[in-house]
Enzyme design. Structure first.
Site, short mmCIF file in Angstrom:
data_model
loop_
_atom_site.label_atom_id
_atom_site.label_comp_id
_atom_site.label_asym_id
_atom_site.label_seq_id
_atom_site.Cartn_x
_atom_site.Cartn_y
_atom_site.Cartn_z
N ASP A 118 8.51 -3.08 4.90
CA ASP A 118 7.65 -4.05 5.59
C ASP A 118 7.54 -5.39 4.89
OD1 ASP A 118 7.23 -2.31 7.63
OD2 ASP A 118 5.23 -1.71 7.03
N LYS A 168 0.87 -1.18 0.00
CA LYS A 168 0.00 0.00 0.00
C LYS A 168 0.91 1.23 0.00
CE LYS A 168 -0.06 -0.14 4.97
NZ LYS A 168 -0.75 -0.15 6.21
N ASN A 195 3.79 1.94 2.42
CA ASN A 195 4.94 1.04 2.40
C ASN A 195 5.79 1.22 1.15
OD1 ASN A 195 4.40 -0.08 4.89
ND2 ASN A 195 2.98 -1.58 4.04
P1 ATP Z 1 1.67 -0.64 9.18
O1 ATP Z 1 1.57 -0.60 10.67
O2 ATP Z 1 0.57 -1.34 8.51
O3 ATP Z 1 3.03 -1.07 8.70
P2 ATP Z 1 2.42 1.83 8.03
O4 ATP Z 1 3.13 1.17 6.91
O5 ATP Z 1 1.65 3.05 7.77
O6 ATP Z 1 1.45 0.84 8.73
P3 ATP Z 1 4.88 1.94 9.46
O7 ATP Z 1 5.48 0.90 8.60
O8 ATP Z 1 4.94 1.78 10.91
O9 ATP Z 1 3.39 2.16 9.19
O10 ATP Z 1 5.52 3.34 9.04
C1 ATP Z 1 4.94 4.58 9.40
C2 ATP Z 1 5.51 5.66 8.53
O11 ATP Z 1 6.89 5.87 8.86
C3 ATP Z 1 5.51 5.32 7.04
O12 ATP Z 1 4.32 5.66 6.46
C4 ATP Z 1 6.68 6.15 6.52
O13 ATP Z 1 6.27 7.46 6.24
C5 ATP Z 1 7.63 6.17 7.71
N1 ATP Z 1 8.68 5.14 7.52
C6 ATP Z 1 8.58 3.84 7.76
N2 ATP Z 1 9.73 3.19 7.48
C7 ATP Z 1 10.59 4.12 7.03
C8 ATP Z 1 11.95 4.10 6.54
N3 ATP Z 1 12.64 2.97 6.48
N4 ATP Z 1 12.51 5.26 6.15
C9 ATP Z 1 11.79 6.41 6.21
N5 ATP Z 1 10.53 6.50 6.64
C10 ATP Z 1 9.91 5.39 7.04
MG MG Z 2 4.73 0.18 6.90
#
Ligand code: ATP
Ligand code: MG
Length: 435
Positions: free
Chosen positions: A163, A147, A150
């Protein structure tokens, strides 16, 4: 500087704190449904990283810690230019921290939100996405949650999918796809998930890639409606219309990707041979560093053992020697461990462990070709498992995990009896213990 090891979810977003003395934690990058992601700097190398903090309780509640460990070890082995690398996993009593490669360019869809992409640019990102997805699928890893959040970008505006491999982690928190989608948008979810029929991870990812390609090209979602039920119906029925600027070749590909029947939906191999996709497609070249040992053998999650039934370690396992923490403590907070190298045969090592253990009146409860488990001690509070993994043709790694108390009788058994008993067989002491 205060340590954030025990910080709760109320960690101030702007705080400058050090995690395990290794990472200086900075600003909050974003929230996921179950995690917070922070920017951090590796104190030693000055490299930027992203740290995803998840409450351990949430994982342990599901009682599937072993499954999570398996997923993590798979994820650690994924190395592809379009996949955010998992650099390290740290844990303390309360939390698990995923140390991730930092994607400096932010979210891809922040760019699409400003204006839709040209067909040429849409193709470029879609090619990178399929390259990453194909790489993982061929290793038995499925995303299941592709999505916009990610899909990130690096400093050169190349795609970085994040992820990958963490689906088991999130799926046990959100036991089915539907529950999860009700928390957010179902817009990217394949019809077979909505109908709770059970699904094939590869097919589901392809569907999501189709949605992503549609959005890149159109600037809006193919299935959308303020009324959720109407939106579900559109997804089930595969009711979508491509915008007028879409070329016939792209239109054809989209209809193959967004085929509601997973059986007939296009596969990664077919996508790579698709005329629209093929234009300017460059297959990714892989550069393995010198630590990568016989990589093919660990590619598939099911192929963790070799013909002689010994687990083979890969570069990440070796690197993680120095991480100072390992996930075995997910299973039991009292567990401690150590690793050693040995040139002795597994058979000889096991024999010696059994001999010493029995000399201490411990009971051997499991004995196999590459592992042995003993229990005993005062009130039977000493449990030790020794597992042997092949590192090279000459060297094996002896991994000792035990539950005892630092000062109690168990510690005495290990430190004073078993460890010296094995000393002749140990080639070199590993640099880190698990605690
Ligand atoms: P889920 O809990 O389903 O994974 P998500 O993908 O929205 O939901 P996270 O993977 O926890 O949540 O990430 C939250 C936000 O943090 C992302 O939307 C992104 O903007 C930022 N983020 C995550 N990983 C990274 C990364 N490796 N580098 C930079 N920003 C990141
Ligand atoms: Mg994520």
């Amino acid at each position: 500087m205060p340590a954030i090891e025990d910080a709760g979810d109320d960690l101030p977003s702007t705080a400058e704190k050090t995690l395990f003395g290794k990472y200086e934690v900075g600003r909050l990058l974003g929230y996921g449904a179950f995690a917070k992601v922070y920017h951090a700097r590796d104190v030693r190398t000055e490299q930027s990283v992203a740290i995803k903090a998840i409450n351990k309780q949430r994982i342990l509640k599901g009682g599937l810690a072993a499954n999570v460990k398996r997923e993590i070890s798979i994820m650690r082995r994924l190395r592809h230019p379009n996949i955010v690398r998992l650099l390290e996993v740290l844990a303390n009593k309360k939390k698990i921290y995923f140390v991730l490669e930092f994607a400096k360019g932010g979210e891809l869809f922040a760019k699409v939100a400003k204006s839709r992409f040209s067909e040429h640019l849409s193709r470029r990102y879609f090619q990178q996405l399929i390259s990453a997805v194909g790489y993982c699928h061929s290793r038995g890893v499925y995303h299941r949650d592709l999505k916009p959040e990610n899909l990130l970008l690096d400093e050169n505006w190349n795609l970085k999918v994040t992820d990958f491999g963490l689906s088991a982690l999130t799926e046990q928190i959100r036991p089915d796809g539907l529950l999860h989608t009700l928390c957010g948008t179902p817009a990217y979810v394949a019809p077979e998930i909505l109908s709770k029929k059970g699904y094939d991870g590869a097919k589901v990812d392809i569907w999501s890639c189709g949605i992503i390609l549609f959005v890149l090209n159109a600037g809006y979602l193919p299935f959308n409606d303020p009324n959720l039920m109407v939106m579900y119906r559109k997804i089930y029925n595969g009711e979508f219309r491509v915008p007028r600027w879409t070329s016939p070749d792209l239109k054809r590909l989209l209809s193959r990707l967004l085929d509601t029947n997973p059986q007939t939906r296009i596969t990664v191999d077919e996508i790579i041979n698709d005329p629209w996709f093929k234009i300017d497609y460059k297959e990714v070249e892989f550069h393995c560093d010198h630590l990568e040992l016989k990589d093919d053998e660990y590619d598939s999650p099911t192929s963790t053992s070799t013909s002689d039934n010994l687990k083979v370690m890969n570069a990440f396992d070796i690197i993680s020697f120095s991480s100072g923490y390992n996930l075995s403590r997910l299973l039991d907070d009292r567990e401690v461990g150590e690793r050693f190298l040995s040139t002795a045969s597994p058979e000889k090592i096991i024999e010696k462990v059994v001999e010493v253990a029995e000399g201490e009146r411990l009971t051997v409860v499991t004995r196999r070709e590459s592992c042995v488990k003993v229990v005993g001690g005062h009130n039977c509070n000493f449990v030790m498992a020794v597992e042997i993994k092949r590192l090279t043709d000459e060297l094996v790694v002896v991994e000792v995990r035990r539950i005892d108390s630092e000062v109690g009788p168990g510690h005495h058994i290990w430190k004073d009896k078993i460890r010296p008993g094995l000393s002749n067989l140990l080639y070199k002491t590993g640099p880190a213990s698990c605690r």
